[in-house]
Design a protein around this motif. Structure first.
Motif, PDB file in Angstrom:
ATOM      1  N   ARG A   1      -8.465  -2.281   7.956  1.00  0.00           N
ATOM      2  CA  ARG A   1      -7.626  -3.264   8.629  1.00  0.00           C
ATOM      3  C   ARG A   1      -6.194  -2.765   8.702  1.00  0.00           C
ATOM      4  O   ARG A   1      -5.379  -3.322   9.432  1.00  0.00           O
ATOM      5  N   LYS A   2      -5.907  -1.720   7.936  1.00  0.00           N
ATOM      6  CA  LYS A   2      -4.575  -1.123   7.945  1.00  0.00           C
ATOM      7  C   LYS A   2      -4.684   0.394   7.994  1.00  0.00           C
ATOM      8  O   LYS A   2      -5.415   0.996   7.210  1.00  0.00           O
ATOM      9  N   TYR A   3      -3.961   0.981   8.932  1.00  0.00           N
ATOM     10  CA  TYR A   3      -3.730   2.418   8.923  1.00  0.00           C
ATOM     11  C   TYR A   3      -2.366   2.629   8.270  1.00  0.00           C
ATOM     12  O   TYR A   3      -1.380   2.001   8.663  1.00  0.00           O
ATOM     13  N   ILE A   4      -2.305   3.508   7.289  1.00  0.00           N
ATOM     14  CA  ILE A   4      -1.054   3.755   6.572  1.00  0.00           C
ATOM     15  C   ILE A   4      -0.577   5.157   6.909  1.00  0.00           C
ATOM     16  O   ILE A   4      -1.212   6.149   6.540  1.00  0.00           O
ATOM     17  N   VAL A   5       0.526   5.217   7.645  1.00  0.00           N
ATOM     18  CA  VAL A   5       1.145   6.501   7.985  1.00  0.00           C
ATOM     19  C   VAL A   5       2.352   6.658   7.075  1.00  0.00           C
ATOM     20  O   VAL A   5       3.283   5.851   7.115  1.00  0.00           O
ATOM     21  N   TRP A   6       2.317   7.663   6.217  1.00  0.00           N
ATOM     22  CA  TRP A   6       3.341   7.814   5.184  1.00  0.00           C
ATOM     23  C   TRP A   6       4.725   8.021   5.793  1.00  0.00           C
ATOM     24  O   TRP A   6       4.864   8.525   6.908  1.00  0.00           O
ATOM     25  N   SER A   7       5.738   7.633   5.027  1.00  0.00           N
ATOM     26  CA  SER A   7       7.119   7.751   5.497  1.00  0.00           C
ATOM     27  C   SER A   7       7.469   9.191   5.854  1.00  0.00           C
ATOM     28  O   SER A   7       8.314   9.439   6.718  1.00  0.00           O
ATOM     29  N   THR A   8       6.804  10.151   5.213  1.00  0.00           N
ATOM     30  CA  THR A   8       7.050  11.560   5.520  1.00  0.00           C
ATOM     31  C   THR A   8       6.487  11.958   6.888  1.00  0.00           C
ATOM     32  O   THR A   8       6.836  13.010   7.418  1.00  0.00           O
ATOM     33  N   HIS A   9       5.592  11.125   7.435  1.00  0.00           N
ATOM     34  CA  HIS A   9       4.906  11.455   8.679  1.00  0.00           C
ATOM     35  C   HIS A   9       5.202  10.469   9.810  1.00  0.00           C
ATOM     36  O   HIS A   9       4.686  10.631  10.911  1.00  0.00           O
TER      37      HIS A   9
ATOM     38  N   TYR B   1       0.828  -1.212   0.000  1.00  0.00           N
ATOM     39  CA  TYR B   1       0.000   0.000   0.000  1.00  0.00           C
ATOM     40  C   TYR B   1       0.858   1.256   0.000  1.00  0.00           C
ATOM     41  O   TYR B   1       0.488   2.265   0.602  1.00  0.00           O
ATOM     42  N   GLY B   2       1.985   1.214  -0.661  1.00  0.00           N
ATOM     43  CA  GLY B   2       2.826   2.388  -0.772  1.00  0.00           C
ATOM     44  C   GLY B   2       3.876   2.474   0.320  1.00  0.00           C
ATOM     45  O   GLY B   2       4.052   1.566   1.136  1.00  0.00           O
ATOM     46  N   GLY B   3       4.583   3.591   0.339  1.00  0.00           N
ATOM     47  CA  GLY B   3       5.700   3.772   1.248  1.00  0.00           C
ATOM     48  C   GLY B   3       5.289   4.390   2.558  1.00  0.00           C
ATOM     49  O   GLY B   3       5.153   5.613   2.684  1.00  0.00           O
ATOM     50  N   GLY B   4       5.070   3.564   3.536  1.00  0.00           N
ATOM     51  CA  GLY B   4       4.669   4.059   4.844  1.00  0.00           C
ATOM     52  C   GLY B   4       4.754   2.968   5.883  1.00  0.00           C
ATOM     53  O   GLY B   4       5.148   1.835   5.600  1.00  0.00           O
ATOM     54  N   VAL B   5       4.385   3.312   7.096  1.00  0.00           N
ATOM     55  CA  VAL B   5       4.311   2.351   8.189  1.00  0.00           C
ATOM     56  C   VAL B   5       2.868   1.872   8.281  1.00  0.00           C
ATOM     57  O   VAL B   5       1.943   2.693   8.332  1.00  0.00           O
ATOM     58  N   TYR B   6       2.669   0.557   8.295  1.00  0.00           N
ATOM     59  CA  TYR B   6       1.330  -0.002   8.362  1.00  0.00           C
ATOM     60  C   TYR B   6       1.038  -0.434   9.799  1.00  0.00           C
ATOM     61  O   TYR B   6       1.778  -1.231  10.380  1.00  0.00           O
ATOM     62  N   LEU B   7      -0.048   0.057  10.344  1.00  0.00           N
ATOM     63  CA  LEU B   7      -0.492  -0.318  11.674  1.00  0.00           C
ATOM     64  C   LEU B   7      -1.905  -0.880  11.575  1.00  0.00           C
ATOM     65  O   LEU B   7      -2.616  -0.627  10.593  1.00  0.00           O
ATOM     66  N   SER B   8      -2.317  -1.634  12.580  1.00  0.00           N
ATOM     67  CA  SER B   8      -3.676  -2.178  12.584  1.00  0.00           C
ATOM     68  C   SER B   8      -4.478  -1.558  13.716  1.00  0.00           C
ATOM     69  O   SER B   8      -3.925  -1.180  14.754  1.00  0.00           O
ATOM     70  N   PRO B   9      -5.797  -1.420  13.531  1.00  0.00           N
ATOM     71  CA  PRO B   9      -6.645  -0.801  14.556  1.00  0.00           C
ATOM     72  C   PRO B   9      -6.530  -1.517  15.898  1.00  0.00           C
ATOM     73  O   PRO B   9      -6.158  -2.692  15.957  1.00  0.00           O
ATOM     74  N   ASP B  10      -6.892  -0.826  16.963  1.00  0.00           N
ATOM     75  CA  ASP B  10      -6.702  -1.396  18.298  1.00  0.00           C
ATOM     76  C   ASP B  10      -7.532  -2.655  18.526  1.00  0.00           C
ATOM     77  O   ASP B  10      -7.198  -3.477  19.377  1.00  0.00           O
ATOM     78  N   ASN B  11      -8.615  -2.847  17.742  1.00  0.00           N
ATOM     79  CA  ASN B  11      -9.397  -4.072  17.883  1.00  0.00           C
ATOM     80  C   ASN B  11      -8.935  -5.179  16.957  1.00  0.00           C
ATOM     81  O   ASN B  11      -9.577  -6.222  16.863  1.00  0.00           O
ATOM     82  N   SER B  12      -7.807  -4.973  16.244  1.00  0.00           N
ATOM     83  CA  SER B  12      -7.278  -6.001  15.335  1.00  0.00           C
ATOM     84  C   SER B  12      -5.778  -6.198  15.542  1.00  0.00           C
ATOM     85  O   SER B  12      -4.990  -6.036  14.611  1.00  0.00           O
ATOM     86  N   PRO B  13      -5.361  -6.584  16.736  1.00  0.00           N
ATOM     87  CA  PRO B  13      -3.922  -6.755  16.979  1.00  0.00           C
ATOM     88  C   PRO B  13      -3.303  -7.885  16.174  1.00  0.00           C
ATOM     89  O   PRO B  13      -2.100  -7.858  15.903  1.00  0.00           O
ATOM     90  N   LEU B  14      -4.132  -8.867  15.778  1.00  0.00           N
ATOM     91  CA  LEU B  14      -3.569 -10.013  15.070  1.00  0.00           C
ATOM     92  C   LEU B  14      -2.970  -9.626  13.729  1.00  0.00           C
ATOM     93  O   LEU B  14      -2.019 -10.249  13.251  1.00  0.00           O
TER      94      LEU B  14
END
Length: 368
Positions: free
Chosen positions: A252-260, A185-198
Motif C-alpha cells: 500500500r506504500k512505496y517507500i523511496v528513500w531520501s537519498t533517492h 516507515y523511515g526517512g523517505g517519500v511515501y507513494l501509493s500504487p496506481d490502483n490505490s490513489p486514496l
C-alpha cells in the motif's frame, strides 16, 4: 497560446511525442516488460490512438505515446490551476480519460465519490527540467542493468498541498515531502500504487477553491525490501535493494528513500479533483474482519501510552488529537478507530492488543 493566468495551451503534436509522455507497460496493467527502451523511447512502439483506445477497452489501460490530440485554450481557461512548467490536457484527450477513469473508479470502489476537474502534464522544460528527466533515465537504466533487465518502474500517487506540488514540479522533492509522512516507515517519500490513489489523497490538502491535488509519478522501484513500521531506515539496507514497501505481496506504500527521492521519482502529471472533506475513513483496511482492532480490552489511554513507545512524537500527538476529538464528541468512536488504524497500522495495533490481553491473562492467573 497563453491565457491571462499563465497556463500554456499547446496543440503541437511534436510536444505530445516527447518520450517522457509514454506510460511504462501500461497504466495499471500487470505486464512485466519494463525495460528502459520501453520506458523512455516512445517512438520504438509507434502506437496509434486507435490501438491505445482498444487496449483501454480491454482494461489494459495502455497509454499512447504518439497521441495527436491537442490542448484547447477553452479547457485551460475553464480551470487555470497551475502556471509555468505544466500543460493542461483537454477533456477527451486519450491520456486524460485513462487517468480520470482510473482515479475515479479506484476511489469509487471504496465508496468515495470524487471527480477529476483537471489534469496537467509536466513538460520538463528548460535546462533543469531536462536534466531531471535525463537523470531519471540514467538511473532507470542503471537499476535495470543491476537487476538483470527489469527496473521495476511503476506509476504511483503522491499527495500534498497545491503549493508543495508546484514546488516539487519546479525544484524536486525536499524536506516538506518527508515531514508529511510521519516517519512511520523511515526517512523517505511515501507513494501509493496506481490502483490505490486514496492512500495518497488522504495527504492532499484542500485549496481555496475546494480542490485537492495529486502527483502521478513514474517511480523506479528496482528490488524492493520489506520495511517494518517504526523503522528509522533512510537508505537501502544493502546494495541488493533499491526501495521499500510496507507489504511485499500487496504493498500500500512505496517507500523511496531520501537519498533517492530526486533520482528515482519523476512527477509526470498533476491530477486535480473534488472529494469529500474526510477521506481517511474510506482507506482500505487489509486484515480480515476477525482481526479488526476494535476490541474493548485495551482502554484508549493505555493504547496511546504503549503506541508512544513505537511511534514518533508528532504521530502520537496526531493520535491524541483524534482521541480528544472523540472525547469532545466531535468524531464518532468508529471514525477515531479508523484514524488510529490509518496512522499506526493494524499490525502494530493488533500486536499491542495481544500483548495487553496476554498481560491481563497472566495477572488473572496469578490471582487464582
Amino acid at each position: 497560446m497563453e491565457n491571462s493566468n499563465g497556463d500554456q495551451c499547446r496543440s503541437s503534436s511534436s510536444q505530445m511525442r516527447n518520450s517522457h509522455s509514454t506510460f511504462p507497460h501500461g497504466f495499471g496493467t500487470t505486464a512485466s516488460n519494463t525495460s528502459s527502451e520501453n520506458l523512455f523511447d516512445g517512438r520504438s512502439r509507434q502506437m496509434g490512438v486507435e490501438e491505445s483506445v482498444s487496449e483501454t477497452v480491454s482494461d489494459q489501460e495502455a497509454l499512447v505515446s504518439d497521441c495527436e490530440s491537442g490542448v484547447s485554450s477553452a479547457s485551460c481557461e475553464q480551470f487555470p490551476l497551475f502556471d509555468d512548467g505544466l500543460v493542461r490536457l483537454a477533456e477527451g484527450d486519450t491520456i486524460y480519460e485513462i487517468i480520470k477513469r482510473r482515479f475515479e473508479s479506484s476511489v469509487a470502489s471504496l465508496g468515495v465519490q470524487a471527480s477529476v476537474v483537471g489534469i496537467h502534464r509536466n513538460e520538463f522544460g528548460g535546462v533543469m527540467g531536462q536534466a531531471r528527466l535525463n537523470s531519471f533515465r540514467v538511473y532507470a537504466q542503471a537499476v535495470e542493468k543491476k537487476s538483470g533487465g527489469d527496473a521495476n518502474a511503476k506509476y504511483a500517487w503522491y499527495g500534498d498541498s497545491k503549493d508543495e506540488i508546484a514546488q516539487i514540479v519546479s525544484h524536486g522533492f525536499g524536506h516538506s515531502g518527508l515531514s508529511r509522512n510521519n516517519g512511520l516507515y523511515g526517512g523517505g517519500v511515501y507513494l501509493s500504487p496506481d490502483n490505490s490513489p486514496l492512500e495518497s489523497a488522504c495527504n492532499s490538502v484542500v485549496d481555496k477553491d475546494g480542490l485537492r491535488h495529486l502527483l502521478l509519478c513514474r517511480v523506479i522501484l528496482g528490488k524492493a525490501e520489506l520495511v517494518e513500521i517504526g523503522s528509522e531506515q533512510c537508505h537501502p539496507s544493502s546494495e541488493e535493494f533499491d526501495s521499500g514497501v510496507d507489504n511485499l505481496s500487496a504493498p500500500r506504500k512505496y517507500i523511496v528513500w531520501s537519498t533517492h527521492m530526486n533520482t528515482h521519482i519523476l512527477p509526470e502529471f498533476v491530477v486535480s479533483f473534488r472529494a469529500p472533506p474526510c477521506l481517511a475513513g474510506f482507506v482500505r483496511i487489509n486484515p480480515k474482519p476477525s482481526s479488526v482492532p476494535t476490541s474493548p480490552w485495551v482502554p484508549f489511554s493505555i493504547l496511546i501510552s504503549v503506541l508512544s513507545k513505537f511511534l514518533p512524537p508528532p504521530t502520537v500527538s496526531l493520535i491524541n488529537k483524534y482521541h480528544e476529538a472523540h472525547k469532545a464528541k466531535k468524531i464518532s468512536r468508529n471514525e477515531m478507530i479508523q484514524r488510529f488504524r490509518q496512522i499506526a497500522g493494524d499490525k502494530l495495533l493488533i500486536a499491542v492488543i495481544k500483548k495487553f490481553k496476554a498481560k491481563q491473562s497472566m495477572a488473572l492467573a496469578g490471582l487464582k
